[in-house]
Design a protein around this motif. Structure first.
Motif, PDB file in Angstrom:
ATOM      1  N   ARG A 172      11.746  -0.739   0.711  1.00  0.00           N
ATOM      2  CA  ARG A 172      10.300  -0.727   0.946  1.00  0.00           C
ATOM      3  C   ARG A 172      10.045  -0.758   2.460  1.00  0.00           C
ATOM      4  NH1 ARG A 172       8.682  -2.820  -4.675  1.00  0.00           N
ATOM      5  NH2 ARG A 172      10.160  -1.379  -5.587  1.00  0.00           N
ATOM      6  N   PRO A 173       8.819  -0.402   2.882  1.00  0.00           N
ATOM      7  CA  PRO A 173       8.548  -0.349   4.327  1.00  0.00           C
ATOM      8  C   PRO A 173       8.921  -1.620   5.085  1.00  0.00           C
ATOM      9  CG  PRO A 173       6.772   0.672   3.128  1.00  0.00           C
ATOM     10  CD  PRO A 173       7.713   0.129   2.088  1.00  0.00           C
ATOM     11  N   ASN A 174       8.555  -2.805   4.575  1.00  0.00           N
ATOM     12  CA  ASN A 174       8.878  -4.002   5.358  1.00  0.00           C
ATOM     13  C   ASN A 174      10.379  -4.272   5.348  1.00  0.00           C
ATOM     14  OD1 ASN A 174       8.674  -5.229   2.567  1.00  0.00           O
ATOM     15  ND2 ASN A 174       9.230  -7.052   3.764  1.00  0.00           N
ATOM     16  N   GLY A 226       0.796  -1.224   0.000  1.00  0.00           N
ATOM     17  CA  GLY A 226       0.000   0.000   0.000  1.00  0.00           C
ATOM     18  C   GLY A 226       0.825   1.269   0.000  1.00  0.00           C
ATOM     19  N   CYS A 227       2.136   1.147   0.217  1.00  0.00           N
ATOM     20  CA  CYS A 227       2.975   2.347   0.365  1.00  0.00           C
ATOM     21  C   CYS A 227       2.931   3.204  -0.896  1.00  0.00           C
ATOM     22  CB  CYS A 227       4.424   1.946   0.658  1.00  0.00           C
ATOM     23  SG  CYS A 227       5.530   3.377   0.734  1.00  0.00           S
ATOM     24  N   GLN A 228       2.688   4.498  -0.690  1.00  0.00           N
ATOM     25  CA  GLN A 228       2.475   5.403  -1.815  1.00  0.00           C
ATOM     26  C   GLN A 228       3.753   5.750  -2.549  1.00  0.00           C
ATOM     27  OE1 GLN A 228      -1.042   7.147  -1.896  1.00  0.00           O
ATOM     28  NE2 GLN A 228      -1.329   5.151  -0.969  1.00  0.00           N
ATOM     29  N   VAL A 229       4.908   5.554  -1.896  1.00  0.00           N
ATOM     30  CA  VAL A 229       6.154   5.949  -2.558  1.00  0.00           C
ATOM     31  C   VAL A 229       7.113   4.775  -2.770  1.00  0.00           C
ATOM     32  CG1 VAL A 229       6.030   8.314  -1.664  1.00  0.00           C
ATOM     33  CG2 VAL A 229       7.311   6.586  -0.387  1.00  0.00           C
ATOM     34  N   ALA A 230       6.636   3.537  -2.484  1.00  0.00           N
ATOM     35  CA  ALA A 230       7.547   2.383  -2.524  1.00  0.00           C
ATOM     36  C   ALA A 230       8.249   2.242  -3.874  1.00  0.00           C
ATOM     37  CB  ALA A 230       6.786   1.107  -2.190  1.00  0.00           C
ATOM     38  N   SER A 232       3.453   1.138  12.865  1.00  0.00           N
ATOM     39  CA  SER A 232       3.406   2.249  11.927  1.00  0.00           C
ATOM     40  C   SER A 232       4.814   2.499  11.420  1.00  0.00           C
ATOM     41  CB  SER A 232       2.857   3.504  12.612  1.00  0.00           C
ATOM     42  OG  SER A 232       3.186   4.635  11.839  1.00  0.00           O
ATOM     43  N   VAL A 233       5.056   2.135  10.164  1.00  0.00           N
ATOM     44  CA  VAL A 233       6.385   2.398   9.584  1.00  0.00           C
ATOM     45  C   VAL A 233       6.612   3.904   9.522  1.00  0.00           C
ATOM     46  CG1 VAL A 233       7.943   1.949   7.641  1.00  0.00           C
ATOM     47  CG2 VAL A 233       6.223   0.250   8.256  1.00  0.00           C
ATOM     48  N   SER A 234       5.524   4.643   9.384  1.00  0.00           N
ATOM     49  CA  SER A 234       5.597   6.099   9.382  1.00  0.00           C
ATOM     50  C   SER A 234       6.227   6.613  10.681  1.00  0.00           C
ATOM     51  CB  SER A 234       4.170   6.640   9.216  1.00  0.00           C
ATOM     52  OG  SER A 234       4.142   8.030   9.274  1.00  0.00           O
ATOM     53  N   ALA A 235       5.805   6.066  11.808  1.00  0.00           N
ATOM     54  CA  ALA A 235       6.392   6.470  13.095  1.00  0.00           C
ATOM     55  C   ALA A 235       7.862   6.062  13.142  1.00  0.00           C
ATOM     56  CB  ALA A 235       5.631   5.825  14.247  1.00  0.00           C
ATOM     57  N   LEU A 277      11.970  10.009   1.584  1.00  0.00           N
ATOM     58  CA  LEU A 277      10.873  10.051   0.610  1.00  0.00           C
ATOM     59  C   LEU A 277       9.546   9.605   1.211  1.00  0.00           C
ATOM     60  CD1 LEU A 277      12.638   8.768  -2.645  1.00  0.00           C
ATOM     61  CD2 LEU A 277      12.044  11.119  -2.027  1.00  0.00           C
ATOM     62  N   CYS A 278       9.593   8.945   2.367  1.00  0.00           N
ATOM     63  CA  CYS A 278       8.344   8.568   3.046  1.00  0.00           C
ATOM     64  C   CYS A 278       7.542   9.849   3.271  1.00  0.00           C
ATOM     65  CB  CYS A 278       8.651   7.908   4.383  1.00  0.00           C
ATOM     66  SG  CYS A 278       7.228   7.833   5.487  1.00  0.00           S
ATOM     67  N   VAL A 279       6.269   9.865   2.823  1.00  0.00           N
ATOM     68  CA  VAL A 279       5.455  11.087   2.951  1.00  0.00           C
ATOM     69  C   VAL A 279       4.556  11.036   4.191  1.00  0.00           C
ATOM     70  CG1 VAL A 279       5.486  11.859   0.561  1.00  0.00           C
ATOM     71  CG2 VAL A 279       3.857  10.078   1.247  1.00  0.00           C
ATOM     72  N   ASN A 280       4.790  10.062   5.064  1.00  0.00           N
ATOM     73  CA  ASN A 280       3.996   9.937   6.296  1.00  0.00           C
ATOM     74  C   ASN A 280       2.496   9.882   6.027  1.00  0.00           C
ATOM     75  OD1 ASN A 280       6.574  11.799   7.474  1.00  0.00           O
ATOM     76  ND2 ASN A 280       5.986   9.971   8.602  1.00  0.00           N
ATOM     77  N   CYS A 281       2.135   9.166   4.972  1.00  0.00           N
ATOM     78  CA  CYS A 281       0.712   9.069   4.636  1.00  0.00           C
ATOM     79  C   CYS A 281       0.002   8.087   5.559  1.00  0.00           C
ATOM     80  CB  CYS A 281       0.547   8.641   3.188  1.00  0.00           C
ATOM     81  SG  CYS A 281       1.019   6.920   2.918  1.00  0.00           S
ATOM     82  N   GLU A 282       0.774   7.285   6.322  1.00  0.00           N
ATOM     83  CA  GLU A 282       0.229   6.376   7.342  1.00  0.00           C
ATOM     84  C   GLU A 282      -0.588   5.222   6.778  1.00  0.00           C
ATOM     85  OE1 GLU A 282       0.581   5.961  10.583  1.00  0.00           O
ATOM     86  OE2 GLU A 282       1.516   7.809  11.310  1.00  0.00           O
ATOM     87  N   THR A 283      -0.497   4.966   5.469  1.00  0.00           N
ATOM     88  CA  THR A 283      -1.202   3.813   4.914  1.00  0.00           C
ATOM     89  C   THR A 283      -0.674   2.533   5.567  1.00  0.00           C
ATOM     90  OG1 THR A 283      -1.275   5.020   2.843  1.00  0.00           O
ATOM     91  CG2 THR A 283      -1.920   2.713   2.742  1.00  0.00           C
ATOM     92  N   CYS A 284       0.651   2.484   5.735  1.00  0.00           N
ATOM     93  CA  CYS A 284       1.294   1.311   6.342  1.00  0.00           C
ATOM     94  C   CYS A 284       0.723   1.035   7.736  1.00  0.00           C
ATOM     95  CB  CYS A 284       2.799   1.525   6.428  1.00  0.00           C
ATOM     96  SG  CYS A 284       3.265   3.126   7.124  1.00  0.00           S
ATOM     97  N   GLY A 285       0.711   2.075   8.580  1.00  0.00           N
ATOM     98  CA  GLY A 285       0.253   1.891   9.958  1.00  0.00           C
ATOM     99  C   GLY A 285      -1.208   1.503  10.039  1.00  0.00           C
TER     100      GLY A 285
HETATM  101  S1  SF4 Z   1       3.820   6.461   5.737  1.00  0.00           S
HETATM  102 FE1  SF4 Z   1       4.096   4.290   5.274  1.00  0.00          FE
HETATM  103  S2  SF4 Z   1       2.889   3.931   3.417  1.00  0.00           S
HETATM  104 FE2  SF4 Z   1       3.159   6.154   3.618  1.00  0.00          FE
HETATM  105  S3  SF4 Z   1       4.973   6.657   2.415  1.00  0.00           S
HETATM  106 FE3  SF4 Z   1       5.701   6.298   4.524  1.00  0.00          FE
HETATM  107  S4  SF4 Z   1       6.227   4.126   4.609  1.00  0.00           S
HETATM  108 FE4  SF4 Z   1       4.996   4.429   2.763  1.00  0.00          FE
END
Ligand code: SF4
Ligand code: SF4
Lengths: 204, 283
Positions: free
Chosen positions: A50-52, A40-44, A90-93, A74-82
């Motif tokens: 990648r997040p994982n 789901g990551c928007q910038v992967a 939350s990979v964003s955190a 480049l992570c935009v903190n969109c929180e889709t991962c979390g």
């Molecule tokens: S917050 Fe998560 S899904 Fe969004 S860009 Fe960052 S790592 Fe990817």
């Protein structure tokens, strides 16, 4: 214990996962690599990891590789991962924490312009309490050296009256300065516990 | 009904028409907005991305002012909303964090105010019944896709006021105005606005996915809740795509028959007037 990386064998560093867990308050050792976050990551598709993979590298203690990666900037903190992780990670955190660590340790950013922009933005907040976009953008352009990129967009926005010449005012400027001074002290984790750190503006 | 109003920095520059239209439709609905005195910038992505402490302290300063005013703050910009709501969530759910923020700001929180996004305030507090009653010129025949973006939906436990994967509030609002909201899969995708200045190449590809999907769904316009999304989707697009992007409050103003709408539409980077004129001709 060693791990074989692209640069040969490296010692596994278990302090890293401890530090990331403590600061981000995310249960990174629960990750079983279902890759839901990465799907789901928007910038992967634009990053080196990648997040994982970020989580796997933390589990393996690959601190240097991660702190200089493009992925954390480049992570935009969109929180889709979390929002989708079955284990509440939350990979964003986690990238928040990794960026802070990279800044504290003076690691050159994998995407140079992103922290330069943040710095220009925060300097604008610090001096006026609110962002004045035209001066902030000029400062960023001077620092990044891309002075003429986006010139046309700037002119178009200006013509529409969307880049006001004079900044808007807040009487809370002193309080904002105080906040910027106080955050230089001891850091605290996402769950509120103290640790030692410094902040971005100290690096000027 | 009375709220504190936190415009945020964007609504004084790139998102001016959002500010104008919110103030106008609030007036039309007898909603009083009191601008938060001496509000400060929420720190946006730049504080969030680089300093956990600043990312809490800056938005929390505005919560302190709202508590003094005893009014719930309404926040139009999704980025500001996300920051204020995240700070509110931290303060209300974690005593350690609350104490840390209190010592940074030199204040005490009562936890009495509740931050609301403008979309939530209009669709839930004001309500669709009151909005439907105010409609004078139905937007019949207007096909739209509702784009909620990421910052009003996630992280769900802190900021979502509805289903974070398939939100409905804006779709229902569009129906109430007489427009036709279409089904699509990109409601809560991210447009990449935070990289707009620094990594434009990536952002063109991110906005491209959203714009292409909107056109493919058969939409004549995209409706949004966020000044960063609106500006990003209109300025960071490849040539040949001319679909306009509206703020939901602008379409409310149009359906209410408010006099100022043309002044708002003139501010757009992609001219929405051909579409607006075609509506008034058929409607
Ligand atoms: S917050 Fe998560 S899904 Fe969004 S860009 Fe960052 S790592 Fe990817
Ligand atoms: S979604 Fe959660 S468990 Fe699955 S790979 Fe990502 S971080 Fe690990």
């Amino acid at each position: 214990m060693n791990i074989i990386t692209n640069h040969g064998p490296e010692q596994l560093d278990f302090n890293f996962i401890k530090e990331v867990k403590e600061r981000s308050c995310q249960p990174v050792d629960l990750c079983y690599h279902c890759q839901k976050c990465s799907v789901g990551c928007q910038v992967a598709s634009y990053t080196d990891f990648r997040p994982n993979q970020i989580i796997r590298m933390i589990q393996f203690g690959l601190k240097d590789e991660l702190l200089k990666s493009t992925a954390i900037w480049l992570c935009v903190n969109c929180e889709t991962c979390g929002a989708r992780c079955p284990n509440g990670i939350s990979v964003s955190a986690v990238t928040d924490t990794l960026r802070e660590m990279a800044l504290e340790e003076g690691v050159p950013a994998g995407v140079k312009n992103v922290p330069l922009f943040h710095q220009a933005f925060l300097n604008s907040v610090k001096s006026g309490g609110r962002v004045h976009e035209p001066t902030m953008l000029v400062r960023y352009k001077l620092k990044s050296g891309n002075l003429f990129e986006d010139m046309k967009m700037g002119i178009d926005l200006f013509k529409k009256g969307k880049l006001p010449l004079f900044p808007s005012r807040t009487k809370n400027k002193d309080q904002v300065k105080k906040i910027f001074d106080r955050v230089k002290g001891t850091g605290f984790s996402r769950c509120g516990q103290n640790f030692n750190s410094a902040s971005i503006e100290e690096r000027g | 009904m009375k709220f504190a109003y936190y415009p945020g920095c964007s609504l004084e520059s790139t998102g001016q028409e959002f500010d104008y239209s919110i103030r106008a439709v609030s007036k039309a609905l007898d909603v009083e907005l009191v601008e938060l005195p001496d509000w400060v910038c929420c720190g946006s992505t730049s504080a969030h991305a680089t300093s956990h402490k600043l990312a809490l302290a800056l938005p929390a300063q505005n919560l302190v002012i709202a508590e003094e005013q005893r009014l719930d703050p309404v926040v139009p910009c999704s980025a500001c909303y996300n920051r204020l709501k995240t700070a509110e969530h931290a303060i209300k759910t974690n005593d350690e964090l609350r104490k840390q923020v209190e010592s940074l700001l030199g204040c005490r929180f009562t936890g009495e105010v509740q931050t609301k996004s403008a979309l939530e305030a209009f669709t839930k507090d004001v309500g669709l019944t009151a909005i439907t009653k105010r409609v004078e010129r139905k937007l019949t025949g207007l096909k739209v896709v509702c784009y909620y973006g990421c910052l009003t939906s996630r992280p769900p436990e802190a900021v979502a006021f509805e289903d974070p994967e398939n939100p409905q509030s804006m779709d229902k609002l569009m129906k109430a105005l007489g427009a036709e909201p279409l089904t699509w899969s990109y409601k809560t995708d991210c447009c990449g606005a935070s990289l707009s200045i620094t990594k434009a190449d990536i952002v063109y590809s991110m906005t491209g996915r959203i714009l292409d999907a909107a056109v493919e769904a058969g939409a004549q316009a995209i409706v949004t809740t966020c000044p960063l999304c609106q500006t990003n989707l209109e300025t960071r697009r490849r040539g040949g795509i001319d679909i306009p992007v509206f703020y939901f409050t602008e379409l409310m103003g149009l359906a209410f028959g408010l006099p100022d709408t043309n002044r708002w539409f003139k501010k757009h980077m992609v001219d929405p007037m051909p579409l607006v004129r075609s509506l008034t001709e058929t409607g």
